[in-house]
Design an enzyme around this catalytic site. Structure first.
Site, PDB file in Angstrom:
ATOM      1  N   SER A 204       0.843  -1.201   0.000  1.00 12.79           N
ATOM      2  CA  SER A 204       0.000   0.000   0.000  1.00 12.79           C
ATOM      3  C   SER A 204       0.876   1.247   0.000  1.00 12.79           C
ATOM      4  CB  SER A 204      -0.889   0.018   1.244  1.00 12.79           C
ATOM      5  OG  SER A 204      -1.442   1.314   1.397  1.00 12.79           O
TER       6      SER A 204
ATOM      7  N   HIS B 213      -1.374  -1.351  -4.051  1.00  8.56           N
ATOM      8  CA  HIS B 213      -2.643  -0.998  -3.419  1.00  8.56           C
ATOM      9  C   HIS B 213      -2.697   0.521  -3.239  1.00  8.56           C
ATOM     10  CE1 HIS B 213      -6.105  -1.972  -0.773  1.00  8.56           C
ATOM     11  NE2 HIS B 213      -5.663  -0.992   0.011  1.00  8.56           N
TER      12      HIS B 213
ATOM     13  N   ASP C 164      -4.803   3.571  -1.795  1.00 12.79           N
ATOM     14  CA  ASP C 164      -5.866   3.935  -0.854  1.00 12.79           C
ATOM     15  C   ASP C 164      -6.383   5.342  -1.148  1.00 12.79           C
ATOM     16  OD1 ASP C 164      -6.104   1.677   0.999  1.00 12.79           O
ATOM     17  OD2 ASP C 164      -4.024   2.140   1.513  1.00 12.79           O
TER      18      ASP C 164
ATOM     19  N   MET D  95      -8.969   8.109  -0.057  1.00 13.24           N
ATOM     20  CA  MET D  95      -9.793   8.511   1.099  1.00 13.24           C
ATOM     21  C   MET D  95     -10.297   9.931   0.881  1.00 13.24           C
ATOM     22  SD  MET D  95      -7.551   7.161   4.289  1.00 13.24           S
ATOM     23  CE  MET D  95      -6.639   5.616   4.269  1.00 13.24           C
TER      24      MET D  95
ATOM     25  N   HIS E 137      -8.459   0.986  -3.658  1.00 13.92           N
ATOM     26  CA  HIS E 137      -9.344   0.798  -2.504  1.00 13.92           C
ATOM     27  C   HIS E 137     -10.002   2.139  -2.197  1.00 13.92           C
ATOM     28  CE1 HIS E 137      -9.562  -0.235   2.102  1.00 13.92           C
ATOM     29  NE2 HIS E 137     -10.760  -0.153   1.546  1.00 13.92           N
TER      30      HIS E 137
ATOM     31  N   MET F 242     -12.100   4.398  -0.173  1.00  9.26           N
ATOM     32  CA  MET F 242     -12.734   4.681   1.124  1.00  9.26           C
ATOM     33  C   MET F 242     -13.417   6.030   0.995  1.00  9.26           C
ATOM     34  SD  MET F 242      -9.660   3.132   3.414  1.00  9.26           S
ATOM     35  CE  MET F 242      -8.580   3.234   1.999  1.00  9.26           C
TER      36      MET F 242
ATOM     37  N   MET G 177     -11.436  -5.823   5.988  1.00 13.51           N
ATOM     38  CA  MET G 177     -10.559  -4.936   6.760  1.00 13.51           C
ATOM     39  C   MET G 177     -10.170  -5.649   8.054  1.00 13.51           C
ATOM     40  SD  MET G 177     -10.190  -2.229   4.890  1.00 13.51           S
ATOM     41  CE  MET G 177      -9.092  -1.443   6.094  1.00 13.51           C
TER      42      MET G 177
ATOM     43  N   GLY H  66      -9.095   3.771   7.491  1.00 20.88           N
ATOM     44  CA  GLY H  66      -8.818   5.196   7.636  1.00 20.88           C
ATOM     45  C   GLY H  66      -7.355   5.574   7.795  1.00 20.88           C
ATOM     46  N   PHE H  67      -6.583   4.711   8.428  1.00 18.28           N
ATOM     47  CA  PHE H  67      -5.180   5.060   8.683  1.00 18.28           C
ATOM     48  C   PHE H  67      -4.300   3.822   8.576  1.00 18.28           C
ATOM     49  CE2 PHE H  67      -7.797   8.170  10.796  1.00 18.28           C
ATOM     50  CZ  PHE H  67      -7.177   9.374  10.451  1.00 18.28           C
ATOM     51  N   GLY H  68      -3.063   4.048   8.102  1.00 23.96           N
ATOM     52  CA  GLY H  68      -2.070   2.988   8.101  1.00 23.96           C
ATOM     53  C   GLY H  68      -1.474   2.843   9.495  1.00 23.96           C
ATOM     54  N   GLY H  69      -0.695   1.797   9.671  1.00 25.00           N
ATOM     55  CA  GLY H  69       0.065   1.628  10.905  1.00 25.00           C
ATOM     56  C   GLY H  69      -0.735   1.197  12.117  1.00 25.00           C
TER      57      GLY H  69
ATOM     58  N   ASP I 177      -6.634  -6.422   4.677  1.00 22.11           N
ATOM     59  CA  ASP I 177      -6.006  -5.102   4.650  1.00 22.11           C
ATOM     60  C   ASP I 177      -5.991  -4.523   6.056  1.00 22.11           C
ATOM     61  OD1 ASP I 177      -5.108  -2.559   4.055  1.00 22.11           O
ATOM     62  OD2 ASP I 177      -6.843  -1.999   2.819  1.00 22.11           O
ATOM     63  N   GLY I 178      -4.781  -4.249   6.543  1.00 27.08           N
ATOM     64  CA  GLY I 178      -4.630  -3.596   7.842  1.00 27.08           C
ATOM     65  C   GLY I 178      -3.772  -4.408   8.790  1.00 27.08           C
ATOM     66  N   GLY I 179      -2.590  -3.889   9.095  1.00 27.18           N
ATOM     67  CA  GLY I 179      -1.718  -4.550  10.063  1.00 27.18           C
ATOM     68  C   GLY I 179      -1.120  -5.850   9.572  1.00 27.18           C
TER      69      GLY I 179
ATOM     70  N   GLY J 173       1.175  -2.047   4.053  1.00 31.00           N
ATOM     71  CA  GLY J 173       1.725  -0.709   3.907  1.00 31.00           C
ATOM     72  C   GLY J 173       3.006  -0.557   4.687  1.00 31.00           C
TER      73      GLY J 173
END
Ligand code: DX5
Ligand code: ZN
Length: 226
Positions: free
Chosen positions: A10, A34, A36, A38, A67, A69, A138, A143-146, A176-178, A198
């Protein structure tokens, strides 16, 4: 399960001033990039939109996994397909008629994906799988990376994988996410076969090597091999 794992870094975690170079750093190692998008309405964060995607598309050749959002995906999603995105994923929470939008996207030349955010049950959407190319679960709140991976989301992944297998569907099951070296195996074992990462890729000193490592872990943890 016979599809080989897809690794999709990402660019949310990349240096936005050097986007083409950052995508270049994973080309050859990754399967998709990917992207993102937003809008600061659907999620409380703002990233990039169509003009940046159009420009970036001209500079790199790796398939784009967009993606969205955003609210009102019916209005905006087809533009990303027309810009040459390989896959365009919109959110279930933002769309009244996902099947109609999926058809529109396919007619516009892309694959069609549906995303399910953290607080949304997947069960009502299982019936839509035959109309989709990608189902994105998800594993954080969008909404946010990390953010920290939420293992309880894997129940949804297992439900979707069961349905895909039972109906013999060709649908990519994306998480997607973590996603990182310490979480990708459990996601793969639950049945995911496309992995967005990401921070784990762009936070690494060698992003291409990070992709290769994630791929090896996902391959090993697949529920069954051909
Ligand atoms: C967040 C985005 C993710 C994000 C993942 O809403 O959809 O794609 O980039 O970032 P990491 O891998 O850092 O959790
Ligand atoms: Zn994403």
């Amino acid at each position: 399960m016979d599809a080989k794992p897809i690794i999709a870094p990402s660019i949310l975690a990349a240096d936005f001033a050097r986007l083409a170079d950052e995508v270049g750093a994973i080309e050859g190692a990754a399967d998709w990039v990917h992207v993102d998008v937003m809008d600061n309405h659907f999620v409380p964060n703002l990233t990039i939109g169509l003009p940046v995607v159009q420009s970036l598309r001209k500079s790199v050749s790796i398939p784009f996994d967009v993606h969205l959002m955003i609210t009102d995906p019916e209005r905006w999603a087809p533009g990303y397909a027309e810009a040459g995105a390989y896959n365009v994923t919109f959110h279930a929470e933002a769309c009244e008629n996902p099947v109609a939008l999926a058809k529109t996207l396919r007619a516009a030349g892309s694959k069609a994906g549906l995303a399910i955010d953290r607080d949304t049950p997947v069960e009502p959407y299982l019936e839509l799988l035959p109309y989709l190319d990608t189902l994105l679960i998800m594993t954080i709140k969008a909404g946010f990376g990390g953010q920290k991976f939420l293992p309880e989301m894997l129940d949804k992944v297992r439900d979707v994988r069961r349905r895909i297998s039972a109906k013999n569907l060709e649908v990519r099951l994306e998480v997607d996410g973590g996603i990182a070296a310490d979480t990708i195996e459990e996601a793969a074992a639950a049945g995911a076969d496309a992995f967005v990462a990401g921070t784990a890729v762009y936070g690494a000193s060698d992003p291409a090597e990070a992709v290769r490592r994630l791929r090896a872990l996902a391959e090993q943890a697949r529920p069954s091999h051909d």
